[in-house]
Design a protein around this motif. Structure first.
Motif, PDB file in Angstrom:
ATOM      1  N   PHE A 160      40.850  36.040  38.541  1.00 33.59           N
ATOM      2  CA  PHE A 160      41.792  37.066  38.993  1.00 33.59           C
ATOM      3  C   PHE A 160      42.338  36.605  40.334  1.00 33.59           C
ATOM      4  O   PHE A 160      41.575  36.386  41.280  1.00 33.59           O
ATOM      5  N   PHE A 161      43.658  36.415  40.395  1.00 35.02           N
ATOM      6  CA  PHE A 161      44.296  35.918  41.625  1.00 35.02           C
ATOM      7  C   PHE A 161      45.527  36.784  41.908  1.00 35.02           C
ATOM      8  O   PHE A 161      46.652  36.413  41.580  1.00 35.02           O
ATOM      9  N   PRO A 162      45.311  37.950  42.510  1.00 35.41           N
ATOM     10  CA  PRO A 162      46.417  38.888  42.732  1.00 35.41           C
ATOM     11  C   PRO A 162      47.158  38.599  44.024  1.00 35.41           C
ATOM     12  O   PRO A 162      46.827  37.665  44.765  1.00 35.41           O
ATOM     13  N   GLY A 163      48.170  39.408  44.288  1.00 37.97           N
ATOM     14  CA  GLY A 163      48.826  39.396  45.592  1.00 37.97           C
ATOM     15  C   GLY A 163      49.892  38.337  45.770  1.00 37.97           C
ATOM     16  O   GLY A 163      50.367  38.145  46.881  1.00 37.97           O
ATOM     17  N   SER A 164      50.244  37.605  44.761  1.00 33.48           N
ATOM     18  CA  SER A 164      51.216  36.513  44.829  1.00 33.48           C
ATOM     19  C   SER A 164      50.800  35.427  45.822  1.00 33.48           C
ATOM     20  O   SER A 164      51.638  34.717  46.360  1.00 33.48           O
ATOM     21  N   SER A 165      49.490  35.300  46.053  1.00 32.44           N
ATOM     22  CA  SER A 165      48.995  34.291  47.000  1.00 32.44           C
ATOM     23  C   SER A 165      49.304  32.872  46.544  1.00 32.44           C
ATOM     24  O   SER A 165      49.352  31.952  47.375  1.00 32.44           O
ATOM     25  N   ILE A 166      49.507  32.679  45.251  1.00 29.08           N
ATOM     26  CA  ILE A 166      49.882  31.356  44.752  1.00 29.08           C
ATOM     27  C   ILE A 166      51.179  30.886  45.404  1.00 29.08           C
ATOM     28  O   ILE A 166      51.411  29.683  45.555  1.00 29.08           O
ATOM     29  N   GLY A 167      52.007  31.813  45.854  1.00 26.86           N
ATOM     30  CA  GLY A 167      53.253  31.457  46.519  1.00 26.86           C
ATOM     31  C   GLY A 167      53.065  30.785  47.859  1.00 26.86           C
ATOM     32  O   GLY A 167      53.994  30.144  48.375  1.00 26.86           O
ATOM     33  N   ASN A 168      51.860  30.909  48.451  1.00 28.10           N
ATOM     34  CA  ASN A 168      51.596  30.263  49.735  1.00 28.10           C
ATOM     35  C   ASN A 168      51.364  28.766  49.597  1.00 28.10           C
ATOM     36  O   ASN A 168      51.305  28.048  50.598  1.00 28.10           O
ATOM     37  N   PHE A 169      51.213  28.296  48.357  1.00 25.55           N
ATOM     38  CA  PHE A 169      50.974  26.881  48.121  1.00 25.55           C
ATOM     39  C   PHE A 169      52.302  26.145  47.934  1.00 25.55           C
ATOM     40  O   PHE A 169      53.260  26.704  47.405  1.00 25.55           O
ATOM     41  N   THR A 170      52.343  24.900  48.354  1.00 23.41           N
ATOM     42  CA  THR A 170      53.458  24.040  47.960  1.00 23.41           C
ATOM     43  C   THR A 170      53.388  23.838  46.446  1.00 23.41           C
ATOM     44  O   THR A 170      52.341  24.079  45.829  1.00 23.41           O
ATOM     45  N   PRO A 171      54.475  23.390  45.827  1.00 23.35           N
ATOM     46  CA  PRO A 171      54.396  23.116  44.386  1.00 23.35           C
ATOM     47  C   PRO A 171      53.243  22.187  44.012  1.00 23.35           C
ATOM     48  O   PRO A 171      52.565  22.407  43.007  1.00 23.35           O
ATOM     49  N   ALA A 172      53.002  21.168  44.821  1.00 27.17           N
ATOM     50  CA  ALA A 172      51.893  20.243  44.533  1.00 27.17           C
ATOM     51  C   ALA A 172      50.546  20.944  44.673  1.00 27.17           C
ATOM     52  O   ALA A 172      49.621  20.727  43.868  1.00 27.17           O
ATOM     53  N   GLU A 173      50.401  21.787  45.709  1.00 20.72           N
ATOM     54  CA  GLU A 173      49.153  22.530  45.903  1.00 20.72           C
ATOM     55  C   GLU A 173      48.938  23.550  44.793  1.00 20.72           C
ATOM     56  O   GLU A 173      47.801  23.754  44.332  1.00 20.72           O
ATOM     57  N   ALA A 174      50.023  24.212  44.367  1.00 18.74           N
ATOM     58  CA  ALA A 174      49.915  25.175  43.267  1.00 18.74           C
ATOM     59  C   ALA A 174      49.457  24.470  41.994  1.00 18.74           C
ATOM     60  O   ALA A 174      48.593  24.975  41.262  1.00 18.74           O
ATOM     61  N   ASP A 175      50.021  23.303  41.738  1.00 21.82           N
ATOM     62  CA  ASP A 175      49.623  22.527  40.567  1.00 21.82           C
ATOM     63  C   ASP A 175      48.147  22.147  40.652  1.00 21.82           C
ATOM     64  O   ASP A 175      47.398  22.267  39.674  1.00 21.82           O
ATOM     65  N   ALA A 176      47.707  21.705  41.837  1.00 24.17           N
ATOM     66  CA  ALA A 176      46.310  21.299  42.016  1.00 24.17           C
ATOM     67  C   ALA A 176      45.362  22.479  41.807  1.00 24.17           C
ATOM     68  O   ALA A 176      44.320  22.348  41.154  1.00 24.17           O
ATOM     69  N   PHE A 177      45.728  23.651  42.380  1.00 29.16           N
ATOM     70  CA  PHE A 177      44.865  24.816  42.199  1.00 29.16           C
ATOM     71  C   PHE A 177      44.803  25.236  40.738  1.00 29.16           C
ATOM     72  O   PHE A 177      43.726  25.541  40.204  1.00 29.16           O
TER      73      PHE A 177
END
Length: 320
Positions: A160-177
């Motif tokens: 569960f990853f709420p809050g749109s926190s994925i938006g704080n990552f760069t595209p590369a970081e989002a992909d890695a996570f």
């Protein structure tokens, strides 16, 4: 701490050492930029809770409304025996809506957060309100290698990853996570919130609130550096700056030097020109289709989507 909580806490000095190393690296880079995870000491976590209550800040109330309306439908995707892992758990407010829709038996809850004292306090409150719930808090940077508690036999692991926190990552970081999550959630899935591309004025207001709470939250990075690392700089040397960058479809937050100045950290002195910034956060906005494609490349299979009537925010189910 209430009995029954299985608590995992790293040594505080290790956290400070990592903060110091990352801040030195940030101040040595061009342009200067540091991870937004360092907002979230105890003071920063409390400020963020205040941000979530602001009239300009739509993401929290919009996502809460989606969870309140659709929680029963969402948890039907989880399965009967679940280890529920909340990434960046914070105050544990939103997860209660899922827990209320889940059977009390057969649920392990693993909240993961970088701010230990804040997470401990939230878990104490949760344990009191949900007696019998197996809670296993983990203090960790969930974007880096970490070890989750073992799942009970026959249990599905769901993120569960709420809050749109994925938006704080760069595209590369989002992909890695997402790739990391797809691996540790294999056989289960991920319920994730995303902030959707929208009118720029709505976005600007959300990050430049009239009460100045977001400004205080941004400046808290430097306050923390003063208190925790002994950093020295003029008290009025930096100001909050937030704006929408359409080229990257993201809000950017910076700390801007109000004049030429020096920032001393340990034995090093770092120079800022007037107007030069330390980039503290970016918040990417997505289209639903664009994010589903990103998740699919990372190993997920896109599933159901829940969105508000304005199309401002969406919660997505992703099969791992």
């Amino acid at each position: 701490m209430k009995p029954g909580l299985d608590w995992h806490q790293p040594h505080p000095s290790a956290e400070s050492e990592q903060f110091a190393a990352d801040l030195h690296a940030a101040l040595s880079s061009a342009p200067k930029a540091i991870s937004p995870k360092y907002f979230y000491d105890e003071a920063g976590s409390k400020l963020f809770e205040q941000i979530c209550e602001l009239p300009e800040y739509y993401p929290t109330r919009t996502e809460l409304a989606l969870l309140q309306t659709h929680a029963a439908d969402m948890v039907r995707h989880f399965g009967p025996q679940v280890q529920l892992v909340e990434y960046g758990a914070g105050a544990l407010r939103k997860v209660r809506l899922l827990l209320d829709a889940m059977p009390r038996d057969g649920v392990q809850f693993v909240p993961v957060d970088i701010s230990g004292p804040h997470l401990l306090a939230a878990c104490d409150g949760l344990a009191g309100d949900y007696p019998g719930l197996a809670i296993q808090p983990l203090v960790a940077d969930f974007t880096r290698p970490h070890t989750l508690p073992l799942c009970a036999e026959g249990t599905r692991r769901v993120g569960f990853f709420p809050g749109s926190s994925i938006g704080n990552f760069t595209p590369a970081e989002a992909d890695a996570f997402l790739r990391l999550a797809a691996g540790e959630l294999a056989g289960g899935g991920l319920l994730i919130g995303i902030d959707v591309v929208k009118d720029h004025d709505v976005l600007h207001a959300a990050y430049n609130d009239a009460a100045g709470v977001t400004a205080a939250f941004n400046l808290n990075v430097l306050r923390r550096a003063q208190c925790e690392l002994g950093a020295e700089f003029p008290s009025d040397g930096f100001e909050h700056l937030a704006f929408y960058n359409p080229a990257y479809q993201r809000i950017e937050m910076h700390l801007r030097a109000t004049r030429p100045l020096e920032l001393r950290l340990g034995d090093e002195v770092y120079l800022f020109n007037e107007g030069e910034t330390l980039h503290t956060e970016h918040s990417h906005k997505y289209t639903v289709a664009g994010f589903q494609a990103l998740a699919q490349r990372a190993g997920f299979t896109p599933g159901k989507v829940w969105a508000d009537k304005n199309g401002w925010f969406a919660v997505l189910w992703l099969e791992a």
